[in-house]
Design a protein around this motif. Structure first.
Motif, PDB file in Angstrom:
ATOM      1  N   GLY A  67       0.734  -1.150   0.066  1.00  9.38           N
ATOM      2  CA  GLY A  67       0.092  -0.061  -0.079  1.00  9.38           C
ATOM      3  C   GLY A  67       0.850   1.349  -0.018  1.00  9.38           C
ATOM      4  N   ASP A  68       0.283   2.347   0.172  1.00  9.35           N
ATOM      5  CA  ASP A  68       0.811   3.671  -0.007  1.00  9.35           C
ATOM      6  C   ASP A  68       1.017   4.324   1.461  1.00  9.35           C
ATOM      7  OD1 ASP A  68       0.894   3.862  -2.814  1.00  9.35           O
ATOM      8  OD2 ASP A  68      -0.975   4.594  -2.995  1.00  9.35           O
ATOM      9  N   TYR A  69       2.172   4.795   1.784  1.00 11.74           N
ATOM     10  CA  TYR A  69       2.231   5.208   3.254  1.00 11.74           C
ATOM     11  C   TYR A  69       2.929   6.682   3.118  1.00 11.74           C
ATOM     12  CZ  TYR A  69       1.442   0.422   4.587  1.00 11.74           C
ATOM     13  OH  TYR A  69       0.800  -0.596   4.527  1.00 11.74           O
ATOM     14  N   ARG A  70       2.718   7.291   4.151  1.00 10.16           N
ATOM     15  CA  ARG A  70       3.421   8.675   4.509  1.00 10.16           C
ATOM     16  C   ARG A  70       3.828   8.754   5.781  1.00 10.16           C
ATOM     17  NH1 ARG A  70       3.500  13.263   1.888  1.00 10.16           N
ATOM     18  NH2 ARG A  70       1.561  12.628   0.393  1.00 10.16           N
ATOM     19  N   VAL A  71       5.128   9.056   6.020  1.00 12.39           N
ATOM     20  CA  VAL A  71       5.914   9.170   7.172  1.00 12.39           C
ATOM     21  C   VAL A  71       6.223  10.698   7.310  1.00 12.39           C
ATOM     22  CG1 VAL A  71       8.046   8.118   8.429  1.00 12.39           C
ATOM     23  CG2 VAL A  71       6.981   6.739   6.883  1.00 12.39           C
TER      24      VAL A  71
END
Length: 129
Positions: A67-71
């Protein structure tokens, strides 16, 4: 791929007394187990001035499913002398030897060009004897 989330290719800050917020976005094609994220700030000669890791910050190493993630990271006070620096993220996963490095983002710091490279808050006092 891992990218630093910023519309311009240069991130400019006018003062180092305010927090700096930086985001990195990535897409996991497979499960990435026990990941470590690093944030690095380098000077023009490539010297590491700041290197922070999620595991050294007392955080558990996360596992990311596909999936797509943002940190996101907040640096309460950057404290660098005026100049041009580069900022990048790295992601290491203990599964499948995944090691991804973002393209560097130029970081332009304004303000005084005085003192050392890093400006840290100091509290001075004196008394007479």
């Amino acid at each position: 791929s891992l990218s630093v989330a910023s519309a311009p290719s240069t991130l400019s800050i006018t003062t180092t007394d305010n927090p700096l917020f930086v985001d990195a976005a990535f897409r996991a094609q497979q499960e990435l187990r026990e990941c470590r994220m690093n944030l690095v700030v380098k000077d023009e000669s490539g010297q590491f001035l700041l290197h922070t890791r999620t595991d050294l910050a007392g955080l558990d190493n996360p596992t990311f499913g596909p999936g797509d993630y943002r940190v996101s990271i907040e640096i309460p006070r950057l404290g660098l002398r005026a100049g041009i620096y580069s900022l990048l993220f790295t992601l290491y996963a203990n599964s499948g030897d995944v090691h991804v490095i973002s393209d560097p983002l130029m970081l332009q710091v304004g303000g005084a060009h005085e003192g050392g490279i890093v400006q840290v808050p100091c509290f001075w006092s004196w008394t007479s004897h």
